[in-house]
Motif scaffolding. Structure first.
Motif, short mmCIF file in Angstrom:
data_model
loop_
_atom_site.label_atom_id
_atom_site.label_comp_id
_atom_site.label_asym_id
_atom_site.label_seq_id
_atom_site.Cartn_x
_atom_site.Cartn_y
_atom_site.Cartn_z
N LYS A 157 53.77 12.60 6.49
CA LYS A 157 52.75 12.14 5.56
C LYS A 157 52.19 13.31 4.76
N LYS A 158 52.13 13.14 3.45
CA LYS A 158 51.68 14.22 2.57
C LYS A 158 50.30 13.97 1.99
N ARG A 159 49.87 12.70 1.96
CA ARG A 159 48.57 12.39 1.35
C ARG A 159 48.04 11.07 1.90
N PHE A 160 46.74 10.87 1.70
CA PHE A 160 46.07 9.64 2.09
C PHE A 160 45.39 9.04 0.87
N ALA A 161 45.44 7.73 0.76
CA ALA A 161 44.70 7.01 -0.28
C ALA A 161 43.49 6.37 0.38
N ILE A 162 42.30 6.89 0.07
CA ILE A 162 41.07 6.47 0.75
C ILE A 162 40.22 5.64 -0.19
N LYS A 163 39.83 4.46 0.27
CA LYS A 163 39.03 3.57 -0.56
C LYS A 163 37.59 4.02 -0.57
N MET A 164 37.05 4.21 -1.77
CA MET A 164 35.65 4.60 -1.95
C MET A 164 35.03 3.67 -2.98
N GLY A 165 34.37 2.62 -2.47
CA GLY A 165 33.85 1.60 -3.37
C GLY A 165 34.99 0.86 -4.06
N GLN A 166 35.00 0.90 -5.37
CA GLN A 166 36.06 0.24 -6.13
C GLN A 166 37.18 1.22 -6.52
N HIS A 167 37.16 2.39 -5.95
CA HIS A 167 38.12 3.42 -6.32
C HIS A 167 38.93 3.88 -5.11
N LEU A 168 40.07 4.51 -5.39
CA LEU A 168 40.88 5.15 -4.37
C LEU A 168 40.89 6.66 -4.62
N LYS A 169 40.60 7.41 -3.58
CA LYS A 169 40.62 8.87 -3.69
C LYS A 169 41.84 9.38 -2.94
N MET A 170 42.62 10.24 -3.60
CA MET A 170 43.80 10.81 -3.00
C MET A 170 43.45 12.15 -2.33
N ILE A 171 43.80 12.29 -1.06
CA ILE A 171 43.56 13.52 -0.33
C ILE A 171 44.86 14.00 0.28
N ASN A 172 45.24 15.23 0.00
CA ASN A 172 46.47 15.80 0.55
C ASN A 172 46.25 16.24 2.00
N THR A 173 47.29 16.12 2.81
CA THR A 173 47.18 16.58 4.19
C THR A 173 46.94 18.09 4.24
N ASP A 174 47.38 18.82 3.20
CA ASP A 174 47.14 20.27 3.14
C ASP A 174 45.65 20.59 3.13
N ASP A 175 44.84 19.63 2.68
CA ASP A 175 43.40 19.84 2.56
C ASP A 175 42.64 19.47 3.82
N ALA A 176 43.34 19.09 4.87
CA ALA A 176 42.69 18.69 6.12
C ALA A 176 42.47 19.90 7.02
N GLU A 177 41.25 20.07 7.48
CA GLU A 177 40.99 21.04 8.55
C GLU A 177 41.35 20.41 9.89
N CYS A 178 40.96 19.14 10.03
CA CYS A 178 41.26 18.42 11.26
C CYS A 178 41.10 16.93 11.03
#
Length: 252
Positions: free
Chosen positions: A142-163
């Motif tokens: 997995k390289k990224r997550f699509a996270i629902k925030m209200g009516q929007h989706l925010k893309m977060i890369n796994t590279d940006d995860a501390e934990c």
């Protein structure tokens, strides 16, 4: 509870037996090979629960299931790296990495008691598991997550995860900009999706990104404390039983 241990290393089997005794569980039967297990199951009533090592002295323990139908629940005990467990960890009751942590053993027993059906129906895909053990990693992670925030989706890369961490029955990603986002998944599912060369589950509560490790400190009772740049919700502790495996992972 009717329990047996299938483990080719007799000292390890006896150690597990003693740890179960502390939980008031008696494992009177201990088997040490594929051949011995097949003979036992052909001549005895099947147990409620099996603690099953993957690699036995005369072959992979899955060969037992090639010869007989097992109606018991299974908790796998193994020294294999975690990636080799991905194919079946969501189908079995649980798995325990050696050396076995007593707290995790108790949690696995509790999980069994909560989820055991009236009649066990074992649905493990043993052929798929064997393929993974022989030819383990040829897959994308997995390289990224699509996270629902209200009516929007925010893309977060796994590279940006501390934990990744669990809290109040939720699973979160903590990012390098000191933000937490709720994920629609579990830590168990994440283990199967993240690159095991970069992400390590140090406890039931935390999966860490090796690239985000700021410091590692010797902690009480021969444990380790992992310090991350911005994550402060809880201490990230590597248990004494996992310290050696964790150090090996860090050195790979």
């Amino acid at each position: 509870m009717n329990v047996i241990i299938i483990e080719d290393e007799k000292p390890a089997a006896r150690l597990l037996q003693r740890k179960l005794q502390k939980l008031d569980i008696q494992a009177q039967v201990m088997l040490h090979s594929v051949e011995e297990a097949i003979e036992w199951f052909n001549n005895n009533t099947h147990t409620d629960l099996i603690f099953l090592d993957i690699q036995l002295s005369d072959g992979l323990s899955f060969e037992i299931f090639d010869n007989i139908t097992i109606n018991s629940a299974v908790i796998f005990t193994t020294a294999y790296d975690e990636y080799a467990l991905r194919a079946f960890k969501l189908n079995s009751i649980d798995y325990l990495l050696k050396p076995i942590d007593e707290e995790e053993l108790a949690l696995a027993i509790d999980k069994y008691r909560q989820h055991r059906p009236q009649q066990q129906n074992l649905s493990l895909d043993f052929e798929e598991i064997k393929k993974m053990l022989v030819n383990p990693i040829e897959k994308s992670y997995k390289k990224r997550f699509a996270i629902k925030m209200g009516q929007h989706l925010k893309m977060i890369n796994t590279d940006d995860a501390e934990c990744f961490f669990s809290e109040n029955k939720g699973t979160y990603i903590h990012t390098t900009d000191n933000r937490d986002y709720l994920l629609e998944t579990t830590l168990e599912q994440l283990e199967a999706e993240l690159d095991p060369a970069r992400f390590y589950r140090v406890s039931r509560k935390h999966i860490i990104n090796v690239d985000a490790v700021k410091d590692i400190v010797v902690y009480t009772n021969s444990r380790l404390k992992v310090v991350l740049p911005t994550y402060t919700e809880d201490e990230v502790i590597v248990s004494r039983e996992r310290v050696n495996a964790f150090r090996e992972w860090l050195g790979n």
